[in-house]
Design a protein around this motif. Structure first.
Motif, PDB file in Angstrom:
ATOM      1  N   VAL A   2      93.936  27.612 -10.686  1.00  0.00           N
ATOM      2  CA  VAL A   2      94.926  28.442  -9.998  1.00  0.00           C
ATOM      3  C   VAL A   2      94.488  28.587  -8.541  1.00  0.00           C
ATOM      4  N   HIS A   3      95.383  28.319  -7.642  1.00  0.00           N
ATOM      5  CA  HIS A   3      95.081  28.429  -6.214  1.00  0.00           C
ATOM      6  C   HIS A   3      94.582  29.833  -5.896  1.00  0.00           C
ATOM      7  N   PHE A  11      97.706  34.746 -13.822  1.00  0.00           N
ATOM      8  CA  PHE A  11      98.112  33.373 -14.145  1.00  0.00           C
ATOM      9  C   PHE A  11      97.013  32.626 -14.893  1.00  0.00           C
ATOM     10  N   GLY A  12      95.776  32.732 -14.409  1.00  0.00           N
ATOM     11  CA  GLY A  12      94.653  32.048 -15.062  1.00  0.00           C
ATOM     12  C   GLY A  12      94.438  32.553 -16.468  1.00  0.00           C
ATOM     13  N   LYS A  13      94.558  33.843 -16.649  1.00  0.00           N
ATOM     14  CA  LYS A  13      94.402  34.449 -17.969  1.00  0.00           C
ATOM     15  C   LYS A  13      95.442  33.904 -18.946  1.00  0.00           C
ATOM     16  N   GLN A  14      96.681  33.852 -18.517  1.00  0.00           N
ATOM     17  CA  GLN A  14      97.754  33.358 -19.381  1.00  0.00           C
ATOM     18  C   GLN A  14      97.582  31.871 -19.698  1.00  0.00           C
ATOM     19  N   LEU A  16      94.714  30.193 -19.760  1.00  0.00           N
ATOM     20  CA  LEU A  16      93.584  30.047 -20.672  1.00  0.00           C
ATOM     21  C   LEU A  16      93.955  30.484 -22.083  1.00  0.00           C
ATOM     22  N   LYS A  17      94.645  31.597 -22.219  1.00  0.00           N
ATOM     23  CA  LYS A  17      95.050  32.067 -23.547  1.00  0.00           C
ATOM     24  C   LYS A  17      95.939  31.039 -24.243  1.00  0.00           C
ATOM     25  N   PHE A  18      96.856  30.428 -23.499  1.00  0.00           N
ATOM     26  CA  PHE A  18      97.729  29.401 -24.066  1.00  0.00           C
ATOM     27  C   PHE A  18      96.908  28.206 -24.538  1.00  0.00           C
ATOM     28  N   ARG A  19      95.997  27.748 -23.699  1.00  0.00           N
ATOM     29  CA  ARG A  19      95.172  26.586 -24.054  1.00  0.00           C
ATOM     30  C   ARG A  19      94.291  26.873 -25.253  1.00  0.00           C
ATOM     31  N   LEU A  20      93.689  28.051 -25.301  1.00  0.00           N
ATOM     32  CA  LEU A  20      92.830  28.394 -26.435  1.00  0.00           C
ATOM     33  C   LEU A  20      93.625  28.442 -27.735  1.00  0.00           C
ATOM     34  N   GLN A  21      94.811  29.021 -27.686  1.00  0.00           N
ATOM     35  CA  GLN A  21      95.645  29.079 -28.886  1.00  0.00           C
ATOM     36  C   GLN A  21      96.044  27.684 -29.340  1.00  0.00           C
ATOM     37  N   LYS A  22      96.392  26.833 -28.404  1.00  0.00           N
ATOM     38  CA  LYS A  22      96.770  25.450 -28.726  1.00  0.00           C
ATOM     39  C   LYS A  22      95.592  24.708 -29.358  1.00  0.00           C
ATOM     40  N   LEU A  23      94.395  24.881 -28.804  1.00  0.00           N
ATOM     41  CA  LEU A  23      93.208  24.245 -29.374  1.00  0.00           C
ATOM     42  C   LEU A  23      92.934  24.754 -30.783  1.00  0.00           C
ATOM     43  N   ARG A  24      93.056  26.050 -30.984  1.00  0.00           N
ATOM     44  CA  ARG A  24      92.805  26.629 -32.313  1.00  0.00           C
ATOM     45  C   ARG A  24      93.823  26.142 -33.336  1.00  0.00           C
ATOM     46  N   THR A  25      95.067  25.956 -32.895  1.00  0.00           N
ATOM     47  CA  THR A  25      96.118  25.483 -33.796  1.00  0.00           C
ATOM     48  C   THR A  25      95.943  24.002 -34.125  1.00  0.00           C
ATOM     49  N   PHE A  43      84.641  34.811 -15.340  1.00  0.00           N
ATOM     50  CA  PHE A  43      86.026  34.830 -15.832  1.00  0.00           C
ATOM     51  C   PHE A  43      86.047  34.411 -17.298  1.00  0.00           C
ATOM     52  N   PHE A  44      85.353  33.336 -17.628  1.00  0.00           N
ATOM     53  CA  PHE A  44      85.346  32.819 -18.994  1.00  0.00           C
ATOM     54  C   PHE A  44      84.553  33.716 -19.943  1.00  0.00           C
ATOM     55  N   GLU A  45      83.543  34.401 -19.439  1.00  0.00           N
ATOM     56  CA  GLU A  45      82.790  35.346 -20.282  1.00  0.00           C
ATOM     57  C   GLU A  45      83.704  36.438 -20.829  1.00  0.00           C
ATOM     58  N   ARG A  46      84.689  36.834 -20.080  1.00  0.00           N
ATOM     59  CA  ARG A  46      85.609  37.886 -20.539  1.00  0.00           C
ATOM     60  C   ARG A  46      86.396  37.467 -21.771  1.00  0.00           C
ATOM     61  N   PHE A  47      86.450  36.167 -22.043  1.00  0.00           N
ATOM     62  CA  PHE A  47      87.183  35.656 -23.204  1.00  0.00           C
ATOM     63  C   PHE A  47      86.257  35.240 -24.336  1.00  0.00           C
ATOM     64  N   GLY A  48      84.977  35.574 -24.209  1.00  0.00           N
ATOM     65  CA  GLY A  48      84.034  35.298 -25.283  1.00  0.00           C
ATOM     66  C   GLY A  48      83.165  34.072 -25.095  1.00  0.00           C
ATOM     67  N   PHE A  49      83.327  33.348 -24.000  1.00  0.00           N
ATOM     68  CA  PHE A  49      82.467  32.202 -23.740  1.00  0.00           C
ATOM     69  C   PHE A  49      81.077  32.694 -23.349  1.00  0.00           C
ATOM     70  N   GLU A  50      80.066  31.960 -23.797  1.00  0.00           N
ATOM     71  CA  GLU A  50      78.680  32.284 -23.463  1.00  0.00           C
ATOM     72  C   GLU A  50      78.026  31.085 -22.799  1.00  0.00           C
ATOM     73  N   VAL A  51      77.205  31.362 -21.795  1.00  0.00           N
ATOM     74  CA  VAL A  51      76.489  30.305 -21.087  1.00  0.00           C
ATOM     75  C   VAL A  51      75.420  29.730 -22.004  1.00  0.00           C
ATOM     76  N   GLU A  52      75.413  28.406 -22.145  1.00  0.00           N
ATOM     77  CA  GLU A  52      74.398  27.721 -22.944  1.00  0.00           C
ATOM     78  C   GLU A  52      73.375  27.012 -22.077  1.00  0.00           C
ATOM     79  N   HIS A  53      73.808  26.539 -20.917  1.00  0.00           N
ATOM     80  CA  HIS A  53      72.893  25.799 -20.056  1.00  0.00           C
ATOM     81  C   HIS A  53      73.403  25.849 -18.621  1.00  0.00           C
TER      82      HIS A  53
END
Length: 71
Positions: A2-3, A11-14, A16-25, A43-53
């Motif tokens: 998103v610019h 916009f980014g939140k919506q 990401l939520k759409f993409r995550l739902q599509k991936l889960r489906t 930003f991604f941590e707010r949706f449950g992503f965790e840094v691995e490396h």
């Protein structure tokens, strides 16, 4: 992506939520992973992503690569 002009408007939140739902489906049970920079990983941590490396300068000088997984 998103610019910057349109950040903090949801916009980014919506997107990401759409993409995550599509991936889960379409791919249930598959780990969801991404990579991003030190500028956007929170930003991604707010949706449950965790840094691995973290790879310093992974995208270029001064731009670190953060590998993340959704838990």
């Amino acid at each position: 992506m998103v610019h910057r002009q349109f950040h903090k408007r949801g916009f980014g939140k919506q997107l990401l939520k759409f993409r995550l739902q599509k991936l889960r489906t379409d791919f249930p049970g598959v780990d969801i992973m991404l990579d991003t920079s030190q500028h956007t990983y929170r930003f991604f941590e707010r949706f449950g992503f965790e840094v691995e490396h973290i790879t310093p300068d992974g995208y270029g000088v001064g731009l670190d690569r953060y590998e993340m997984r959704l838990n």
